[in-house]
Write a protein that holds these residues in place. Structure first.
Motif, PDB file in Angstrom:
ATOM      1  N   ALA A  86      39.445  71.031  38.390  1.00 54.49           N
ATOM      2  CA  ALA A  86      40.138  70.642  39.617  1.00 54.49           C
ATOM      3  C   ALA A  86      41.632  70.448  39.334  1.00 54.49           C
ATOM      4  CB  ALA A  86      39.541  69.354  40.166  1.00 54.49           C
ATOM      5  N   PRO A  87      42.489  70.754  40.319  1.00 57.02           N
ATOM      6  CA  PRO A  87      43.931  70.592  40.108  1.00 57.02           C
ATOM      7  C   PRO A  87      44.327  69.192  39.662  1.00 57.02           C
ATOM      8  CG  PRO A  87      43.525  71.868  42.096  1.00 57.02           C
ATOM      9  CD  PRO A  87      42.183  71.382  41.623  1.00 57.02           C
ATOM     10  N   LYS A  88      43.671  68.164  40.217  1.00 57.66           N
ATOM     11  CA  LYS A  88      43.982  66.796  39.828  1.00 57.66           C
ATOM     12  C   LYS A  88      43.652  66.554  38.358  1.00 57.66           C
ATOM     13  CE  LYS A  88      45.711  63.938  42.971  1.00 57.66           C
ATOM     14  NZ  LYS A  88      46.902  63.097  42.709  1.00 57.66           N
ATOM     15  N   THR A  89      42.568  67.171  37.887  1.00 60.02           N
ATOM     16  CA  THR A  89      42.191  67.021  36.477  1.00 60.02           C
ATOM     17  C   THR A  89      43.252  67.635  35.586  1.00 60.02           C
ATOM     18  OG1 THR A  89      39.834  67.087  37.048  1.00 60.02           O
ATOM     19  CG2 THR A  89      40.426  67.530  34.759  1.00 60.02           C
ATOM     20  N   HIS A  90      43.679  68.856  35.931  1.00 57.26           N
ATOM     21  CA  HIS A  90      44.730  69.517  35.146  1.00 57.26           C
ATOM     22  C   HIS A  90      46.013  68.700  35.180  1.00 57.26           C
ATOM     23  CE1 HIS A  90      48.267  72.213  34.811  1.00 57.26           C
ATOM     24  NE2 HIS A  90      47.597  72.663  33.764  1.00 57.26           N
ATOM     25  N   GLN A  91      46.354  68.177  36.335  1.00 54.19           N
ATOM     26  CA  GLN A  91      47.580  67.395  36.470  1.00 54.19           C
ATOM     27  C   GLN A  91      47.524  66.142  35.588  1.00 54.19           C
ATOM     28  OE1 GLN A  91      48.363  65.459  40.345  1.00 54.19           O
ATOM     29  NE2 GLN A  91      50.384  66.385  40.286  1.00 54.19           N
ATOM     30  N   GLY A  92      46.380  65.471  35.570  1.00 54.06           N
ATOM     31  CA  GLY A  92      46.234  64.276  34.753  1.00 54.06           C
ATOM     32  C   GLY A  92      46.295  64.580  33.272  1.00 54.06           C
ATOM     33  N   GLN A 232      44.335  65.660  48.879  1.00 54.21           N
ATOM     34  CA  GLN A 232      45.025  65.054  47.740  1.00 54.21           C
ATOM     35  C   GLN A 232      46.398  65.660  47.590  1.00 54.21           C
ATOM     36  OE1 GLN A 232      42.754  65.210  44.086  1.00 54.21           O
ATOM     37  NE2 GLN A 232      40.821  64.833  45.127  1.00 54.21           N
ATOM     38  N   ARG A 233      47.303  64.875  47.006  1.00 50.37           N
ATOM     39  CA  ARG A 233      48.626  65.407  46.675  1.00 50.37           C
ATOM     40  C   ARG A 233      48.599  65.908  45.244  1.00 50.37           C
ATOM     41  NH1 ARG A 233      53.557  66.001  48.369  1.00 50.37           N
ATOM     42  NH2 ARG A 233      53.121  65.023  50.378  1.00 50.37           N
ATOM     43  N   VAL A 234      48.833  67.196  45.075  1.00 46.89           N
ATOM     44  CA  VAL A 234      48.823  67.828  43.757  1.00 46.89           C
ATOM     45  C   VAL A 234      50.083  68.674  43.614  1.00 46.89           C
ATOM     46  CG1 VAL A 234      47.576  69.357  42.192  1.00 46.89           C
ATOM     47  CG2 VAL A 234      46.300  67.899  43.769  1.00 46.89           C
ATOM     48  N   ASP A 235      50.761  68.500  42.492  1.00 49.14           N
ATOM     49  CA  ASP A 235      51.986  69.270  42.225  1.00 49.14           C
ATOM     50  C   ASP A 235      52.982  69.186  43.375  1.00 49.14           C
ATOM     51  OD1 ASP A 235      50.982  70.055  39.761  1.00 49.14           O
ATOM     52  OD2 ASP A 235      50.057  71.862  40.586  1.00 49.14           O
ATOM     53  N   GLY A 236      53.085  67.999  43.952  1.00 47.28           N
ATOM     54  CA  GLY A 236      54.105  67.765  44.968  1.00 47.28           C
ATOM     55  C   GLY A 236      53.747  68.168  46.378  1.00 47.28           C
ATOM     56  N   GLU A 237      52.522  68.661  46.607  1.00 47.01           N
ATOM     57  CA  GLU A 237      52.160  69.056  47.977  1.00 47.01           C
ATOM     58  C   GLU A 237      50.732  68.638  48.295  1.00 47.01           C
ATOM     59  OE1 GLU A 237      50.675  73.653  47.371  1.00 47.01           O
ATOM     60  OE2 GLU A 237      52.807  73.300  47.756  1.00 47.01           O
ATOM     61  N   LEU A 238      50.477  68.394  49.581  1.00 43.09           N
ATOM     62  CA  LEU A 238      49.137  68.015  50.022  1.00 43.09           C
ATOM     63  C   LEU A 238      48.236  69.239  50.006  1.00 43.09           C
ATOM     64  CD1 LEU A 238      49.881  65.616  53.016  1.00 43.09           C
ATOM     65  CD2 LEU A 238      49.081  65.002  50.733  1.00 43.09           C
ATOM     66  N   LEU A 240      43.946  70.588  50.393  1.00 45.57           N
ATOM     67  CA  LEU A 240      42.535  70.345  50.677  1.00 45.57           C
ATOM     68  C   LEU A 240      41.738  70.934  49.514  1.00 45.57           C
ATOM     69  CD1 LEU A 240      42.343  71.134  54.491  1.00 45.57           C
ATOM     70  CD2 LEU A 240      42.042  68.903  53.394  1.00 45.57           C
ATOM     71  N   LEU A 241      41.008  70.074  48.823  1.00 48.99           N
ATOM     72  CA  LEU A 241      40.304  70.469  47.609  1.00 48.99           C
ATOM     73  C   LEU A 241      38.819  70.184  47.748  1.00 48.99           C
ATOM     74  CD1 LEU A 241      42.835  68.893  45.077  1.00 48.99           C
ATOM     75  CD2 LEU A 241      42.698  71.287  45.773  1.00 48.99           C
ATOM     76  N   PRO A 242      37.983  70.792  46.897  1.00 47.54           N
ATOM     77  CA  PRO A 242      36.557  70.475  46.919  1.00 47.54           C
ATOM     78  C   PRO A 242      36.334  68.993  46.632  1.00 47.54           C
ATOM     79  CG  PRO A 242      36.983  72.449  45.619  1.00 47.54           C
ATOM     80  CD  PRO A 242      38.313  71.849  45.928  1.00 47.54           C
ATOM     81  N   PRO A 243      35.192  68.458  47.053  1.00 51.01           N
ATOM     82  CA  PRO A 243      34.924  67.034  46.815  1.00 51.01           C
ATOM     83  C   PRO A 243      34.905  66.688  45.330  1.00 51.01           C
ATOM     84  CG  PRO A 243      33.387  67.939  48.412  1.00 51.01           C
ATOM     85  CD  PRO A 243      34.119  69.104  47.820  1.00 51.01           C
ATOM     86  N   LYS A 244      34.895  65.388  45.057  1.00 54.50           N
ATOM     87  CA  LYS A 244      35.015  64.879  43.694  1.00 54.50           C
ATOM     88  C   LYS A 244      33.917  65.409  42.779  1.00 54.50           C
ATOM     89  CE  LYS A 244      35.385  60.502  41.161  1.00 54.50           C
ATOM     90  NZ  LYS A 244      35.369  59.028  41.270  1.00 54.50           N
ATOM     91  N   THR A 245      32.670  65.395  43.238  1.00 50.04           N
ATOM     92  CA  THR A 245      31.543  65.870  42.432  1.00 50.04           C
ATOM     93  C   THR A 245      30.648  66.752  43.293  1.00 50.04           C
ATOM     94  OG1 THR A 245      30.113  63.982  42.992  1.00 50.04           O
ATOM     95  CG2 THR A 245      31.565  63.730  41.072  1.00 50.04           C
ATOM     96  N   ARG A 246      29.675  67.376  42.664  1.00 48.03           N
ATOM     97  CA  ARG A 246      28.738  68.238  43.398  1.00 48.03           C
ATOM     98  C   ARG A 246      27.988  67.440  44.452  1.00 48.03           C
ATOM     99  NH1 ARG A 246      23.511  68.935  42.837  1.00 48.03           N
ATOM    100  NH2 ARG A 246      23.509  67.724  40.909  1.00 48.03           N
ATOM    101  N   THR A 247      27.604  66.218  44.123  1.00 44.46           N
ATOM    102  CA  THR A 247      26.845  65.391  45.070  1.00 44.46           C
ATOM    103  C   THR A 247      27.741  64.813  46.167  1.00 44.46           C
ATOM    104  OG1 THR A 247      27.096  63.536  43.524  1.00 44.46           O
ATOM    105  CG2 THR A 247      25.033  64.774  43.429  1.00 44.46           C
ATOM    106  N   SER A 248      29.061  64.944  46.013  1.00 42.44           N
ATOM    107  CA  SER A 248      29.961  64.451  47.058  1.00 42.44           C
ATOM    108  C   SER A 248      29.908  65.333  48.301  1.00 42.44           C
ATOM    109  CB  SER A 248      31.396  64.397  46.536  1.00 42.44           C
ATOM    110  OG  SER A 248      31.521  63.456  45.488  1.00 42.44           O
ATOM    111  N   ARG A 249      29.517  66.599  48.145  1.00 38.97           N
ATOM    112  CA  ARG A 249      29.358  67.489  49.303  1.00 38.97           C
ATOM    113  C   ARG A 249      28.044  67.123  50.000  1.00 38.97           C
ATOM    114  NH1 ARG A 249      31.388  72.680  50.620  1.00 38.97           N
ATOM    115  NH2 ARG A 249      32.577  72.663  48.667  1.00 38.97           N
ATOM    116  N   ARG A 250      28.122  66.630  51.215  1.00 38.71           N
ATOM    117  CA  ARG A 250      26.922  66.084  51.843  1.00 38.71           C
ATOM    118  C   ARG A 250      27.044  66.109  53.362  1.00 38.71           C
ATOM    119  NH1 ARG A 250      30.512  62.455  49.990  1.00 38.71           N
ATOM    120  NH2 ARG A 250      30.893  60.484  51.085  1.00 38.71           N
TER     121      ARG A 250
END
Length: 375
Positions: A86-92, A232-238, A240-250
């Motif tokens: 996920a982009p947030k993971t790479h950013q962190g 989420q805000r990633v690399d300076g812009e908002l 829309l990303l997949p949910p946090k985990t597989r079970t988050s899609r519900r």
């Protein structure tokens, strides 16, 4: 000097007095290259050469680039993490490598990185005042990168795994009592985002899931809601990303108070659309700004601080609304696996960890029931 067998390696003394050991090794690209070790004495050079040959016998491949730790981690971030995580993971990860790992051990050769080097880095981070959670994240990032180096046959062991770091104590919010939740929702009625608080308390959605919700994922006739993305805000812009985990899609059924709140919110949003006129941006967001654009996650705090002011100290975090949903559902006797599916926890133990932080009154009530049963 006596002749050595092919591949055995050789040792000699340089003009500057240092001793050099050399042997041929397979590279990570399928070729071969000559590699060197150095020592102040012949014995030291021999020990290093023997250790190197032991690694090569285990199948370690020498990188053609002769990577330093920083160079390899940058390759890992660019070619492994960014395309697959996920982009947030790479950013962190990128922030941690750039700010904490590279300045301390980045110039070390990847193959020469030792347990002592990693332990020294951890100690420096602790001495600098970095919180235990931060130290743990730096350590886990390095560990993940070195694990990939092992898969690439560049090192024989993950030295970061051999260094223990203190486990941080996680403070899990207890959530609101039913009385507090009612007080909060009553106070939120005058807020333009009042429906957001209703959804948060009743369904336990995460902040990013709430702000990433679009009307096409809400069916007020069938009374269901689908969680398929997060804002989420990633690399300076908002984004829309997949949910946090597989079970988050519900898909979640909507109770009557949520349906009523969303219908009222839709009417209010249509009025805002008319008032904005040409300035309106049709983003399709359920919870949007007054001109239809997505809400900056951090800006939600302005509304939240005003709403929560009706509660006594210590005032809850926004994420505690999610804990409130979990705790109240379990208190009402809903099966833990059902609660897990409603809020999208990755595992049942996460659900129960939140519920473990119950109030003294709830514990007293449970023990009183037991006492009555045994009396």
């Amino acid at each position: 000097m006596s002749r050595h067998a092919n591949g055995e390696g050789s040792i000699w003394k340089r003009k500057d007095g240092r001793w050099v050991g050399a042997t041929y090794a397979a590279t990570n690209t399928g070729g071969r290259k000559r590699v060197y070790v150095y020592g102040k004495t012949r014995v030291e050079a021999r020990e290093k050469l023997t250790a190197l040959q032991r690694e090569l016998d285990r199948g370690v491949r020498v990188p053609v680039e002769n990577w330093t730790v920083q160079e390899y981690l940058e390759h890992w971030l660019r070619d492994v993490v960014k395309p697959n995580r996920a982009p947030k993971t790479h950013q962190g990860y990128e922030l941690v490598v750039r700010r904490h790992i590279a300045p301390r051990i980045g110039r070390k050769k990847l193959r020469a990185l030792s347990v002592q080097d990693v332990r020294r880095m951890v100690q420096e981070l602790q001495d600098s005042g970095l919180r235990p959670r931060g130290v743990q994240f730096v350590h886990s990032t390095l560990r993940a990168g070195l694990q990939n180096a092992m898969r690439d046959d560049l090192v024989t062991r993950n030295v970061a795994k051999l260094v223990q770091v203190p486990t941080p104590r996680y403070e899990v919010g207890r959530g609101l009592t039913p009385e507090q939740a009612r007080t909060l929702l009553e106070a939120a009625k005058d807020d333009r985002l009042s429906a957001l608080y209703v959804v948060a308390v009743y369904l336990g959605l995460r902040r990013g899931e709430l702000l990433g919700l679009q009307w096409e994922q809400v069916d007020l006739e069938e009374e269901t809601l689908q969680v398929v993305q997060t804002l989420q805000r990633v690399d300076g812009e908002l984004q829309l990303l997949p949910p946090k985990t597989r079970t988050s899609r519900r898909t979640i059924p909507l109770p009557d108070p949520v349906v009523e709140a969303l219908r009222a919110h839709k009417v209010a949003q249509n009025k805002e659309r008319l008032a904005a006129g040409e300035r309106w941006v049709d983003s399709g967001m359920v919870f949007a700004t007054t001109v239809g654009t997505p809400i900056e996650p951090d800006n939600l705090s302005r509304s939240w601080y005003k709403v929560r002011a009706v509660l006594d100290e210590p005032q809850p975090r926004f994420h505690d609304l999610r804990h409130t949903c979990v705790t109240l559902l379990l208190t009402e006797g809903v099966a833990p696996h059902i609660v897990q599916q409603i809020v999208g926890h990755s595992a049942i133990d996460v659900t129960m960890t939140i519920y473990a932080h119950t109030s003294l009154d709830e514990k007293r009530k449970a023990l009183r029931l037991l006492g009555n049963r045994l009396a």
